[in-house]
Write an enzyme that holds these catalytic residues in place. Structure first.
Site, short mmCIF file in Angstrom:
data_model
loop_
_atom_site.label_atom_id
_atom_site.label_comp_id
_atom_site.label_asym_id
_atom_site.label_seq_id
_atom_site.Cartn_x
_atom_site.Cartn_y
_atom_site.Cartn_z
N ASN A 59 0.43 -1.30 0.22
CA ASN A 59 -0.30 -0.07 -0.10
C ASN A 59 0.45 1.03 0.15
O ASN A 59 1.08 1.45 0.84
CB ASN A 59 -0.89 0.09 1.23
CG ASN A 59 -1.76 1.10 1.31
OD1 ASN A 59 -2.07 1.93 0.02
ND2 ASN A 59 -2.42 1.68 2.55
N LYS A 75 0.21 4.47 -0.52
CA LYS A 75 -0.65 5.48 0.05
C LYS A 75 0.28 6.86 -0.82
O LYS A 75 -0.85 6.67 -1.74
CB LYS A 75 -0.10 5.32 1.57
CG LYS A 75 0.39 4.03 2.19
CD LYS A 75 0.05 4.01 3.79
CE LYS A 75 0.43 3.73 4.82
NZ LYS A 75 0.39 3.90 6.13
N HIS A 89 -9.22 1.44 4.12
CA HIS A 89 -8.51 1.70 5.72
C HIS A 89 -8.96 2.58 7.16
O HIS A 89 -9.28 3.42 6.48
CB HIS A 89 -7.33 1.97 4.35
CG HIS A 89 -6.09 1.66 5.14
ND1 HIS A 89 -5.55 3.14 5.75
CD2 HIS A 89 -4.77 0.97 4.60
CE1 HIS A 89 -4.04 2.32 6.25
NE2 HIS A 89 -3.21 1.89 5.74
N GLU A 126 -6.62 4.43 7.41
CA GLU A 126 -6.71 6.03 7.20
C GLU A 126 -7.85 7.25 6.78
O GLU A 126 -8.00 7.91 7.32
CB GLU A 126 -5.43 6.41 6.57
CG GLU A 126 -4.39 6.49 7.67
CD GLU A 126 -2.67 5.93 6.73
OE1 GLU A 126 -3.12 5.48 5.35
OE2 GLU A 126 -1.96 5.34 7.64
N GLU A 174 -5.51 -5.05 10.74
CA GLU A 174 -4.28 -4.44 10.42
C GLU A 174 -4.42 -3.48 11.62
O GLU A 174 -6.12 -1.94 11.87
CB GLU A 174 -4.55 -2.73 9.68
CG GLU A 174 -3.89 -3.37 8.17
CD GLU A 174 -3.49 -2.41 7.56
OE1 GLU A 174 -2.89 -2.97 6.85
OE2 GLU A 174 -4.40 -1.43 6.65
N GLY A 221 2.54 1.89 10.61
CA GLY A 221 3.17 3.48 10.42
C GLY A 221 3.63 3.43 11.86
O GLY A 221 4.39 5.01 12.23
N SER A 242 3.53 -2.13 10.92
CA SER A 242 4.44 -2.25 11.07
C SER A 242 5.09 -3.70 10.19
O SER A 242 5.81 -3.75 10.92
CB SER A 242 5.10 -1.81 11.96
OG SER A 242 4.68 -0.39 12.95
C1 PEP Z 1 -0.98 0.09 6.17
O1 PEP Z 1 -0.69 1.54 5.90
O2 PEP Z 1 -1.84 -0.60 5.75
C2 PEP Z 1 0.31 -0.23 7.05
C3 PEP Z 1 -0.20 -1.38 7.58
O3 PEP Z 1 0.87 0.58 7.28
P1 PEP Z 1 2.91 0.31 7.65
O4 PEP Z 1 3.01 -0.69 7.06
O5 PEP Z 1 3.59 1.10 7.39
O6 PEP Z 1 2.33 0.17 9.25
#
Ligand code: PEP
Length: 249
Positions: free
Chosen positions: A9, A11, A94, A96, A166, A172, A212
């Site tokens: 992803n 973003k 997601h 966000e 998630e 992040g 992460s």
């Molecule tokens: C995400 O935004 O779906 C995600 C898992 O981000 P990160 O791997 O940077 O934590």
């Protein structure tokens, strides 16, 4: 056997030239993956990235789609438009999008339906925030997210969905769920799918972990029986890291 998958992803990162360069690197390096590989890119990258990755093992996802079919919705991008670029997947829900763009269960339900109507496979994200985890409410939160936006689907429609757990506190932040926390939640999610659609559908549902996940912790996370792969943010922006994660699956 259910599909194993590593999905990126991007973003809101990479301009068009940078995105094409990353896709070209991945095209060179991902030649014979043992799992399904997907990259989620910004809308403007979709058509040229799909063209570049034609006849390769890498599929392309949008990171969002509109909750309306078409018409006077300035600035929105419909599921039909996304499908016309050659993209096969669409990330929906997601955290966000839920947090910053106020996407409710109802909005997400519409997005999932429109994606499916246009032959896009949704990668549907669920997960609790830190306060909910601290209060021990994570199970009830993901249950409500599933009931609110995807448990309206028929079993056949649901079979086209990939779920991504998630935990928002891990996205992040560098804080990863422990392999035990991930396995516990994935097993719980699968039990909810089994209760709703039956064990066969549950056994065939791909459930990704996101938050992460990186080239160092992927192997341990993916070793869990109910963790079928990962949805990768930051580490998907660097070809070498993303490829190590694919190799860990
Ligand atoms: C995400 O935004 O779906 C995600 C898992 O981000 P990160 O791997 O940077 O934590």
């Amino acid at each position: 056997m259910r599909t194993k998958m590593v999905a990126g992803n991007w973003k809101m990162n990479k301009n068009l030239q940078e995105g094409l360069a990353l896709a070209a690197e991945l095209k060179q390096q991902v030649t014979n993956p043992t799992c399904t590989v997907v990259i989620g890119t910004p809308f403007i990258h979709l058509a040229p990235v799909c063209e570049l990755l034609k006849n390769t093992p890498i599929a392309v996802a949008a990171e969002n789609c509109a909750d309306k079919e078409k018409g006077a919705f300035t600035g929105e991008v419909s599921a039909e438009m996304i499908a016309s670029t050659g993209a096969q997947y669409c990330i929906i829900g997601h955290s966000e999008r839920r947090a910053y763009y106020h996407e409710t269960y109802d909005i997400l339900r519409e997005k999932v339906l429109l994606a499916l109507q246009n032959n896009l496979k949704p990668i549907f994200c669920i997960g609790e925030v830190k306060e909910e985890r601290e209060a021990g409410r994570q199970n009830e939160v993901v249950k409500a997210q599933l009931e609110g936006s995807v448990f309206n689907l028929s079993a056949e429609e649901f079979g086209k969905i990939t779920l991504a757990y998630e935990p928002v506190w891990a996205i992040g932040t560098g804080l990863t769920a422990t392999p035990e926390q991930a396995q516990q939640m994935h097993a719980y999610i699968r039990s909810l799918v089994a209760a709703k659609y039956g064990q066969t559908v549950a056994d065939e549902t791909t459930i990704l972990y996101g938050g992460s996940c990186n080239e160092k912790n992927a192997k341990e996370l993916f070793a869990n029986p109910d963790v079928d792969g990962g949805l990768i943010g930051g580490a998907s922006l660097i070809a070498e890291k993303f490829c190590s994660i694919i190799a860990a699956r």
